[in-house]
Design a protein around this motif. Structure first.
Motif, PDB file in Angstrom:
ATOM      1  N   PHE A 404       0.955  -1.267  -0.051  1.00 36.22           N
ATOM      2  CA  PHE A 404      -0.152  -0.127   0.088  1.00 36.22           C
ATOM      3  C   PHE A 404       0.745   1.481   0.039  1.00 36.22           C
ATOM      4  O   PHE A 404       0.284   2.322  -0.518  1.00 36.22           O
ATOM      5  N   GLY A 405       2.126   1.060   0.523  1.00 31.98           N
ATOM      6  CA  GLY A 405       2.836   2.368   0.397  1.00 31.98           C
ATOM      7  C   GLY A 405       3.649   2.448  -0.862  1.00 31.98           C
ATOM      8  O   GLY A 405       4.130   3.818  -1.276  1.00 31.98           O
ATOM      9  N   ASN A 406       4.230   1.395  -1.553  1.00 33.19           N
ATOM     10  CA  ASN A 406       5.033   1.650  -2.851  1.00 33.19           C
ATOM     11  C   ASN A 406       4.647   0.945  -3.865  1.00 33.19           C
ATOM     12  O   ASN A 406       4.535   1.580  -5.093  1.00 33.19           O
ATOM     13  N   ILE A 407       3.996  -0.278  -3.835  1.00 32.33           N
ATOM     14  CA  ILE A 407       3.599  -0.889  -5.041  1.00 32.33           C
ATOM     15  C   ILE A 407       2.295  -0.250  -5.731  1.00 32.33           C
ATOM     16  O   ILE A 407       2.140  -0.092  -6.861  1.00 32.33           O
ATOM     17  N   LEU A 408       1.203  -0.036  -4.704  1.00 32.14           N
ATOM     18  CA  LEU A 408       0.092   0.556  -5.317  1.00 32.14           C
ATOM     19  C   LEU A 408       0.093   2.234  -5.036  1.00 32.14           C
ATOM     20  O   LEU A 408      -0.301   2.536  -3.750  1.00 32.14           O
ATOM     21  N   ILE A 469       3.272  -7.724  -6.209  1.00 27.72           N
ATOM     22  CA  ILE A 469       2.843  -8.187  -4.894  1.00 27.72           C
ATOM     23  C   ILE A 469       3.253  -9.569  -4.746  1.00 27.72           C
ATOM     24  O   ILE A 469       3.671  -9.684  -3.515  1.00 27.72           O
ATOM     25  N   LEU A 470       3.115 -10.645  -5.429  1.00 25.69           N
ATOM     26  CA  LEU A 470       3.486 -11.936  -4.969  1.00 25.69           C
ATOM     27  C   LEU A 470       4.919 -12.113  -5.116  1.00 25.69           C
ATOM     28  O   LEU A 470       5.698 -12.895  -4.170  1.00 25.69           O
ATOM     29  N   ASP A 471       5.786 -11.607  -5.938  1.00 28.86           N
ATOM     30  CA  ASP A 471       7.236 -11.529  -5.707  1.00 28.86           C
ATOM     31  C   ASP A 471       7.614 -10.936  -4.619  1.00 28.86           C
ATOM     32  O   ASP A 471       8.554 -11.530  -3.995  1.00 28.86           O
ATOM     33  N   PHE A 472       7.001  -9.912  -4.075  1.00 31.42           N
ATOM     34  CA  PHE A 472       7.446  -9.289  -2.954  1.00 31.42           C
ATOM     35  C   PHE A 472       7.232 -10.214  -1.837  1.00 31.42           C
ATOM     36  O   PHE A 472       7.991 -10.383  -0.639  1.00 31.42           O
ATOM     37  N   ASN A 477       9.469 -13.585   2.220  1.00 31.54           N
ATOM     38  CA  ASN A 477       9.253 -14.788   3.257  1.00 31.54           C
ATOM     39  C   ASN A 477       8.175 -14.519   4.058  1.00 31.54           C
ATOM     40  O   ASN A 477       8.231 -14.814   5.361  1.00 31.54           O
ATOM     41  N   LEU A 478       6.938 -14.236   3.553  1.00 33.67           N
ATOM     42  CA  LEU A 478       5.928 -13.874   4.469  1.00 33.67           C
ATOM     43  C   LEU A 478       4.847 -14.676   4.852  1.00 33.67           C
ATOM     44  O   LEU A 478       4.140 -14.865   5.617  1.00 33.67           O
ATOM     45  N   GLY A 479       5.074 -15.956   4.221  1.00 28.37           N
ATOM     46  CA  GLY A 479       4.171 -17.157   4.507  1.00 28.37           C
ATOM     47  C   GLY A 479       2.775 -17.193   3.944  1.00 28.37           C
ATOM     48  O   GLY A 479       1.967 -17.525   4.705  1.00 28.37           O
ATOM     49  N   VAL A 480       2.676 -16.341   3.052  1.00 28.93           N
ATOM     50  CA  VAL A 480       1.358 -16.138   2.214  1.00 28.93           C
ATOM     51  C   VAL A 480       0.810 -17.438   1.312  1.00 28.93           C
ATOM     52  O   VAL A 480       1.425 -18.033   0.746  1.00 28.93           O
TER      53      VAL A 480
END
Length: 531
Positions: A404-408, A469-472, A477-480
């Protein structure tokens, strides 16, 4: 033998081998160097069906809500009975691995990336199998028996006649029972009641062998848990027994705004942890969307109109907390006090309290109102490159800061939902894969693309954004985990299921060993080994 048949060979030789192997079956397949051309066996047309197979006008079924993938089937089955589906599946099972035919069960066609389609196979129009099975059972633990092809909106209307309603919903009710139970079924009630798959007593399922099986927690429990959230891999849901509860009359519907993400999530988590709380809790993100607060006035009233008119949203990322309190008309005073008590605990921007009061069915069917408006403008049947993520609570701040701060950085092309759910309300025996933490967030980017646009509202831009978003998430390593996931490589599916992959494969081998069912998920391929 299978490898031999897949090589460039003489067509006559192939037919001879098949006639020897399959004996009296009339299935013919011609394999060429450029691919596979399958024909429907004439024996299928001879099946004693109550409904019928259609071989014409197939293009309308070769698309879905995602409007990005189109796979033309060879036929559509319009079943009028469960036996129609069972006979068809069993017949294809008996054709063996040398037949290329697969089967996709299609409900309301709301899949996003071709999951309910099949190339040159048979699509089962599950909505043909609706009304006769719906029956409401009242009592201490009420429930309703419904067809797998029934729409949730129709179940709501029928159960309300008895003063009852299902406990858990999706935000959009014009979906079939079999479709949502094959995925999960999540909405703002999930924190309390769990997803829809946590509110099912019993299923009737047709396996990939054509067997009609009743299953529940006490009967054929492995199939029962496997089918719930199983992406259609282990069976076609033809009937479900759904848990009901007493239905409210009205809903107090509330929205408030936050400018600080940490405060927003803290309030959300506080609400879902309380025993006496709202009945529905969701949130969404507003990125640089000018005038959104004013747009609420058509359905919401500000508590303080003067203060609300002075609030400016331009150029800011805001976070909206959306809540609902259900009540009977006789309990209005109690509901008012409860709402006041709960709101007093929250730390939203005080001038942004907006309220509405609507009938229960109107609240639950609220998205359909938007659908009607979009259809009238020709904006419903556009590409929908949605991205749905399940994010561990411990990583949600990291995710939000980057995404929400950089990608979008520009106005979003559709709603961005974000709300927490309790893992304790999910059954870990089902096939759904979720994060390991006690609380995790659903974050859903529900974008719509303008087909002719090359700008930020175009399909290419949105897909690139989703990839970023997915690459980030992977790098950090967010465990998403993806919800309504779509992968084209089995290796990616293995990573998705992680330690659950082995049991998933075992269930596939047990209930659909030829990989006949749900080919659009692209997890398994017919006649290919699973291990």
């Amino acid at each position: 033998m299978i490898r031999f048949l897949r090589q460039k060979t003489n067509i006559t030789s192939i037919l001879v081998v098949r006639s020897i192997t399959l004996l009296l079956l009339s299935c013919t397949a011609i394999r060429t160097t450029v691919g596979v051309i399958s024909s429907i066996p004439s024996s299928l047309a001879e099946l004693p069906l109550d409904g019928h197979l259609s071989f014409d006008e197939l293009h309308h079924i070769a698309k879905d809500f995602g409007n990005r993938f189109q796979y033309l089937p060879s036929a559509i089955l319009y079943p009028k009975s469960v036996s129609d589906i069972a006979l068809t599946v069993e017949h294809i099972w008996q054709l063996g691995p040398y037949s290329d035919l697969t089967i996709a069960a299609r409900g309301h066609g709301h899949s996003l990336q071709g999951q309910s389609q099949t190339h040159r196979g048979i699509v089962i129009n599950m909505e043909s199998l609706k009304s006769p099975l719906m029956k409401v059972h009242r009592g201490k633990s009420p429930f309703v028996d419904v067809s797998g092809g029934e729409l949730w909106i129709n179940i709501l209307r029928e159960s309300l006649k008895y003063g009852l309603a299902p406990k858990s919903w999706t935000d959009y009710l014009h979906l079939t029972v079999g479709g949502t139970l094959s995925n999960g079924g999540i909405s703002g009630q999930a924190f309390r009641h769990g997803p829809q798959i946590s509110n099912v007593h019993q299923l009737e399922v047709i396996t990939g062998k054509g067997e009609v099986v009743k299953c529940s927690e006490k009967q054929n429990e492995d199939l029962f848990h496997g089918v719930l959230g199983g992406l259609g891999q282990f069976g076609i849901i033809t009937q479900a027994r759904i848990s009901l509860e007493p239905a409210p009359d009205m809903v107090k519907w509330i929205r408030v705004l936050y400018s600080d993400f940490e405060t927003f999530t803290r309030d959300q988590e506080r609400l879902i942890s309380e025993e006496n709380t709202f009945d529905y809790i969701e949130g969404f993100v507003i990125i640089n969307r000018t005038g959104l607060v004013n747009n609420w006035r058509s359905s919401f009233s500000p508590q303080d109109p003067i203060q609300a008119s002075e609030f400016k949203s331009e150029g800011r990322t805001l976070f909206c907390l959306e809540m609902a309190k259900y009540y009977k008309l006789s309990d209005l005073d109690t509901a008012i006090k409860e709402v006041e008590r709960l709101l007093s605990q929250l730390n939203y921007v005080s001038s942004t309290l907006f309220l509405s009061e609507v009938p229960y069915i109107e609240f639950l069917d609220r998205v359909h109102v938007s659908e009607i408006k979009l259809r009238s403008k020709g904006l419903w049947e556009v590409p929908h490159p949605w991205l749905n993520l399940l994010i561990p609570r411990s990583k949600i701040d990291i995710f939000a800061a980057e995404v929400f701060g950089n990608i979008l950085t520009d106005t979003s092309n559709g709603p961005i939902l974000i709300y927490p759910v309790n893992k304790s309300k999910w059954d870990n025996r089902t096939s759904v894969v979720i994060p390991e933490e006690d609380i995790f967030y659903l974050v859903a980017f529900l974008s719509s693309a303008i087909p002719t646009s090359t700008g930020t509202d175009g399909l290419k831009h949105i897909l690139t954004q989703n990839t970023r978003i997915l690459d980030f998430c992977e790098r950090a390593n967010l465990g998403v985990k993806q919800y309504l996931a779509h992968y084209t490589r089995q290796e990616d599916w293995k990573n998705h299921f992680g330690p659950h992959w082995e049991s998933f494969v075992q269930r596939k081998s047990a209930y659909d060993p030829l990989a006949i069912l749900a080919p659009g998920q692209q997890i398994f391929h017919k006649a290919a080994p699973f291990l």
